[in-house]
Enzyme design. Structure first.
Site, PDB file in Angstrom:
ATOM      1  N   THR A 144       0.897  -0.967   0.016  1.00  0.00           N
ATOM      2  CA  THR A 144      -0.078  -0.076  -0.158  1.00  0.00           C
ATOM      3  C   THR A 144       0.823   1.125  -0.038  1.00  0.00           C
ATOM      4  O   THR A 144       2.045   1.293   0.496  1.00  0.00           O
ATOM      5  CB  THR A 144      -0.759  -0.094   1.328  1.00  0.00           C
ATOM      6  OG1 THR A 144      -1.325   1.415   1.373  1.00  0.00           O
ATOM      7  CG2 THR A 144      -0.326  -0.548   2.468  1.00  0.00           C
ATOM      8  N   SER A 179      -0.676   3.416  10.550  1.00  0.00           N
ATOM      9  CA  SER A 179      -1.650   2.692  11.424  1.00  0.00           C
ATOM     10  C   SER A 179      -0.774   0.975  11.560  1.00  0.00           C
ATOM     11  O   SER A 179      -0.054   1.153  10.905  1.00  0.00           O
ATOM     12  CB  SER A 179      -2.733   2.081  10.566  1.00  0.00           C
ATOM     13  OG  SER A 179      -2.836   1.422   9.572  1.00  0.00           O
ATOM     14  N   TYR A 181      -2.178  -1.710  10.461  1.00  0.00           N
ATOM     15  CA  TYR A 181      -2.435  -2.424   9.464  1.00  0.00           C
ATOM     16  C   TYR A 181      -1.298  -2.115   8.376  1.00  0.00           C
ATOM     17  O   TYR A 181      -0.626  -2.908   7.848  1.00  0.00           O
ATOM     18  CB  TYR A 181      -3.875  -2.194   8.838  1.00  0.00           C
ATOM     19  CG  TYR A 181      -3.863  -2.315   7.527  1.00  0.00           C
ATOM     20  CD1 TYR A 181      -3.609  -3.471   6.675  1.00  0.00           C
ATOM     21  CD2 TYR A 181      -3.973  -1.139   6.624  1.00  0.00           C
ATOM     22  CE1 TYR A 181      -3.551  -3.478   5.142  1.00  0.00           C
ATOM     23  CE2 TYR A 181      -4.082  -1.260   5.281  1.00  0.00           C
ATOM     24  CZ  TYR A 181      -3.665  -2.264   4.675  1.00  0.00           C
ATOM     25  OH  TYR A 181      -3.701  -2.347   3.167  1.00  0.00           O
ATOM     26  N   HIS A 182      -1.008  -0.695   8.148  1.00  0.00           N
ATOM     27  CA  HIS A 182       0.084  -0.284   7.240  1.00  0.00           C
ATOM     28  C   HIS A 182       1.357  -0.789   7.618  1.00  0.00           C
ATOM     29  O   HIS A 182       2.140  -1.158   6.681  1.00  0.00           O
ATOM     30  CB  HIS A 182      -0.084   1.188   7.065  1.00  0.00           C
ATOM     31  CG  HIS A 182      -1.534   1.675   6.556  1.00  0.00           C
ATOM     32  ND1 HIS A 182      -2.442   2.081   6.923  1.00  0.00           N
ATOM     33  CD2 HIS A 182      -1.874   1.799   5.212  1.00  0.00           C
ATOM     34  CE1 HIS A 182      -3.328   2.474   6.028  1.00  0.00           C
ATOM     35  NE2 HIS A 182      -3.136   2.331   4.910  1.00  0.00           N
ATOM     36  N   LYS A 185       2.241  -4.108   6.455  1.00  0.00           N
ATOM     37  CA  LYS A 185       2.602  -4.230   5.105  1.00  0.00           C
ATOM     38  C   LYS A 185       4.006  -3.839   4.922  1.00  0.00           C
ATOM     39  O   LYS A 185       4.530  -4.387   3.960  1.00  0.00           O
ATOM     40  CB  LYS A 185       1.645  -2.980   4.400  1.00  0.00           C
ATOM     41  CG  LYS A 185       0.292  -3.413   4.342  1.00  0.00           C
ATOM     42  CD  LYS A 185      -0.066  -4.725   3.661  1.00  0.00           C
ATOM     43  CE  LYS A 185      -0.926  -4.560   2.454  1.00  0.00           C
ATOM     44  NZ  LYS A 185      -1.575  -5.943   2.318  1.00  0.00           N
TER      45      LYS A 185
HETATM   46  N1  LIG Z   1      -8.962  -2.031  -1.570  1.00  0.00           N
HETATM   47  C1  LIG Z   1      -7.868  -1.133  -1.312  1.00  0.00           C
HETATM   48  O1  LIG Z   1      -8.303   0.147  -1.714  1.00  0.00           O
HETATM   49  C2  LIG Z   1      -6.783  -1.266  -1.199  1.00  0.00           C
HETATM   50  C3  LIG Z   1      -5.654  -0.561  -1.149  1.00  0.00           C
HETATM   51  C4  LIG Z   1      -4.369  -0.780  -0.967  1.00  0.00           C
HETATM   52  C5  LIG Z   1      -3.959  -2.013  -0.725  1.00  0.00           C
HETATM   53  N2  LIG Z   1      -4.855  -3.015  -0.847  1.00  0.00           N
HETATM   54  C6  LIG Z   1      -4.381  -4.435  -0.436  1.00  0.00           C
HETATM   55  O2  LIG Z   1      -4.826  -5.207  -1.138  1.00  0.00           O
HETATM   56  C7  LIG Z   1      -5.306  -6.501  -0.752  1.00  0.00           C
HETATM   57  C8  LIG Z   1      -6.661  -6.813  -0.951  1.00  0.00           C
HETATM   58  O3  LIG Z   1      -7.610  -5.947  -0.469  1.00  0.00           O
HETATM   59  P1  LIG Z   1      -9.038  -6.038  -0.582  1.00  0.00           P
HETATM   60  O4  LIG Z   1      -9.718  -4.632  -0.360  1.00  0.00           O
HETATM   61  O5  LIG Z   1      -9.482  -7.066  -1.879  1.00  0.00           O
HETATM   62  O6  LIG Z   1      -9.280  -6.923   0.886  1.00  0.00           O
HETATM   63  P2  LIG Z   1     -10.542  -7.943   1.259  1.00  0.00           P
HETATM   64  O7  LIG Z   1     -10.496  -8.051   2.675  1.00  0.00           O
HETATM   65  O8  LIG Z   1     -11.812  -7.749   0.359  1.00  0.00           O
HETATM   66  O9  LIG Z   1      -9.744  -9.300   0.530  1.00  0.00           O
HETATM   67  C9  LIG Z   1      -8.931  -9.965   1.463  1.00  0.00           C
HETATM   68  C10 LIG Z   1      -9.261 -11.283   1.315  1.00  0.00           C
HETATM   69  O10 LIG Z   1      -8.312 -12.018   1.997  1.00  0.00           O
HETATM   70  C11 LIG Z   1      -8.851 -13.187   2.824  1.00  0.00           C
HETATM   71  N3  LIG Z   1      -8.026 -13.391   3.830  1.00  0.00           N
HETATM   72  C12 LIG Z   1      -7.525 -12.877   4.812  1.00  0.00           C
HETATM   73  N4  LIG Z   1      -6.712 -13.547   5.482  1.00  0.00           N
HETATM   74  C13 LIG Z   1      -6.601 -14.790   5.118  1.00  0.00           C
HETATM   75  C14 LIG Z   1      -6.231 -16.262   5.549  1.00  0.00           C
HETATM   76  N5  LIG Z   1      -5.458 -16.170   6.667  1.00  0.00           N
HETATM   77  N6  LIG Z   1      -6.532 -17.238   4.896  1.00  0.00           N
HETATM   78  C15 LIG Z   1      -7.277 -17.094   3.691  1.00  0.00           C
HETATM   79  N7  LIG Z   1      -7.788 -15.917   3.108  1.00  0.00           N
HETATM   80  C16 LIG Z   1      -7.618 -15.063   3.753  1.00  0.00           C
HETATM   81  C17 LIG Z   1     -10.037 -12.269   3.317  1.00  0.00           C
HETATM   82  O11 LIG Z   1     -11.061 -13.159   3.823  1.00  0.00           O
HETATM   83  C18 LIG Z   1     -10.468 -11.442   2.246  1.00  0.00           C
HETATM   84  O12 LIG Z   1     -11.628 -12.042   1.514  1.00  0.00           O
HETATM   85  C19 LIG Z   1      -5.164  -6.288   0.591  1.00  0.00           C
HETATM   86  O13 LIG Z   1      -3.732  -6.989   1.013  1.00  0.00           O
HETATM   87  C20 LIG Z   1      -4.867  -4.879   1.093  1.00  0.00           C
HETATM   88  O14 LIG Z   1      -4.103  -4.602   2.062  1.00  0.00           O
HETATM   89  C21 LIG Z   1      -6.234  -2.724  -0.853  1.00  0.00           C
END
Ligand SMILES: NC(=O)c1ccc[n+]([C@@H]2O[C@H](COP(=O)([O-])OP(=O)(O)OC[C@H]3O[C@@H](n4cnc5c(N)ncnc54)[C@H](O)[C@@H]3O)[C@@H](O)[C@H]2O)c1
Length: 383
Positions: A144, A179, A181-182, A185
């Site tokens: 991120t 945070s 969370y960040h 990463k």
């Molecule tokens: N959506 C955004 O705007 C955004 C921005 C920057 C980075 N990201 C990164 O992109 C990735 C996906 O984001 P997202 O918005 O789709 O999140 P999301 O929560 O919708 O998707 C993540 C998926 O991973 C699954 N998961 C988590 N831990 C797990 C585990 N131990 N075993 C199996 N499955 C597991 C969750 O159930 C979920 O369905 C994340 O790593 C997030 O940090 C997202």
């Protein structure tokens, strides 16, 4: 390519899976429904109901003829991760499987610990599964832009050359997350870099900004294929929250001064970026970093854009500043470099009035499901 998508039930994972399948790749998705469980526990469910992963795979197959294989399990369990990688022998692993909510990670000790352990365990297990069972696989890891924070100098793409006392070297760009969370990463990136330089893995780390959007070519085939659209304070990103507030007739809540600047991108562009990274992979022994965004806005600019689009639909949109629940700078310099993905071939979809209006119309159809209590911040870490 054989493509393994970790976190395939997520907001980004499911549309990515369909997009790779549509391009003729062999796709397996893995998830343990962690996000659905947290959403239920925190009263933060998505606006549009989404079928289970196997049901979505069936709906997609019926509409497109493309197969997506589904595995349900916890990727923190090394045996499960190893089995999945051994069975699928992937060329590409897209690693989305993390707890991605900053507010959830700041809610208390239990949530912080869960986020730290989950995110690092999945990354660590993924690295070892590749090292042991698929050493040529290319890991595409979602990082991120929040890893960098808001430094007072330009943000380079992952690496920076530093001259110190007459000598020069290249380092990972300094990171200062806002945070827990960040911060997970940042730790992921360090773990990946260690194993890349030690064992020669091939990794692309995508420093992504907040994503907005509901529509993709494949998701639009059937309502059951819609990505999870969250609008609450836990999982909803700022654009989604503003769109839902505009439709619900409550003021758009700008946190503090509203000068916080971030880089945004359309969901369609996330799909393009990940596909481009997969089809033009990192070299063996390379940690390749791209900054994944297409334009930058302050929160105030975003609110004005949503208001402008809402006004065109006849919505009466107001904007109100509220106490910032987060510890972050509200006025700051922000100038990230993001040319790498464009050089690979990214063709951006910008945040036009048409794009916002289309989203507002999709939200309006679901307006009877909106619970406005969920939008106000329920977690604070600003004093
Ligand atoms: N959506 C955004 O705007 C955004 C921005 C920057 C980075 N990201 C990164 O992109 C990735 C996906 O984001 P997202 O918005 O789709 O999140 P999301 O929560 O919708 O998707 C993540 C998926 O991973 C699954 N998961 C988590 N831990 C797990 C585990 N131990 N075993 C199996 N499955 C597991 C969750 O159930 C979920 O369905 C994340 O790593 C997030 O940090 C997202």
């Amino acid at each position: 390519m054989r493509v393994l998508i970790l976190g395939g039930d997520g907001y980004l994972g499911w549309p990515t899976a369909m997009n790779f399948a549509a391009a003729g790749h062999e796709v397996t998705v893995v998830d343990n429904y962690l996000r659905r469980r947290i959403a239920e526990a925190t009263d933060s469910e998505a606006l549009m109901a989404t079928p289970s992963l196997s049901e979505r795979a069936k709906i997609y197959h019926a509409n497109s003829g493309h197969e997506i294989s589904v595995r349900i399990g916890d990727l923190c369990d090394p045996e499960f991760m190893f089995d999945v990688v051994r069975d699928t022998t992937p060329d590409t692993i897209v690693h989305y499987a993390e707890q991605p909510s900053a507010p959830y990670s700041m809610r208390g000790f239990r949530e912080a610990r869960e986020t730290l352990q989950n995110n690092l365990d999945v990354t660590f297990n993924c690295i070892w599964a590749v090292k042991e069972h698929a050493p040529d696989a290319h890991i595409i890891k979602l990082g991120t832009m929040g890893e960098y924070g808001t430094p007072d100098i330009d943000i380079e793409e992952g690496w920076i050359e530093i001259e110190h006392k007459g000598r020069k070297d290249t380092f990972l760009y300094p990171r200062a997350a806002g945070s827990l969370y960040h911060t997970t990463k940042v730790l992921d990136t360090d773990l990946l870099w260690f194993y890349v330089r030690t064992y020669g893995l091939r990794v692309t780390d995508l420093m992504q900004g907040p994503v907005y959007g509901i529509s993709t070519d494949e998701a639009d085939l059937d309502p059951g294929l819609c990505p999870n659209f969250h609008y609450d304070d836990i999982f909803g990103t700022v654009v989604n929250r503003f769109l839902v507030q505009a439709v619900a007739g409550v003021p758009l809540t700008v946190y503090g001064g509203g000068g916080q600047t971030r880089g945004y991108l359309n969901l369609r562009d996330t799909l393009q970026c990940v596909r481009l990274a997969a089809e033009k992979p990192a070299d063996t022994g390379e940690l390749r970093v791209f900054n994944q965004l297409t334009e930058t806005f302050t929160v105030n600019e975003l609110a004005e854009r949503v208001k402008g689009a809402g006004d065109k639909l006849g919505l009466n949109v107001e904007i109100r500043s509220i106490d910032n629940p987060r510890k972050e700078k509200e006025e700051h310099y922000y100038n990230p470099v993001y040319s790498g993905l464009t050089e690979l071939g990214l063709q951006p979809h910008y945040m036009t009035d048409e794009v916002l209006i289309e989203m507002l119309e999709r939200v309006r159809v679901q307006s009877h499901h909106i619970d406005t209590d969920r939008i106000m911040p329920r977690v604070r870490w600003n004093g």
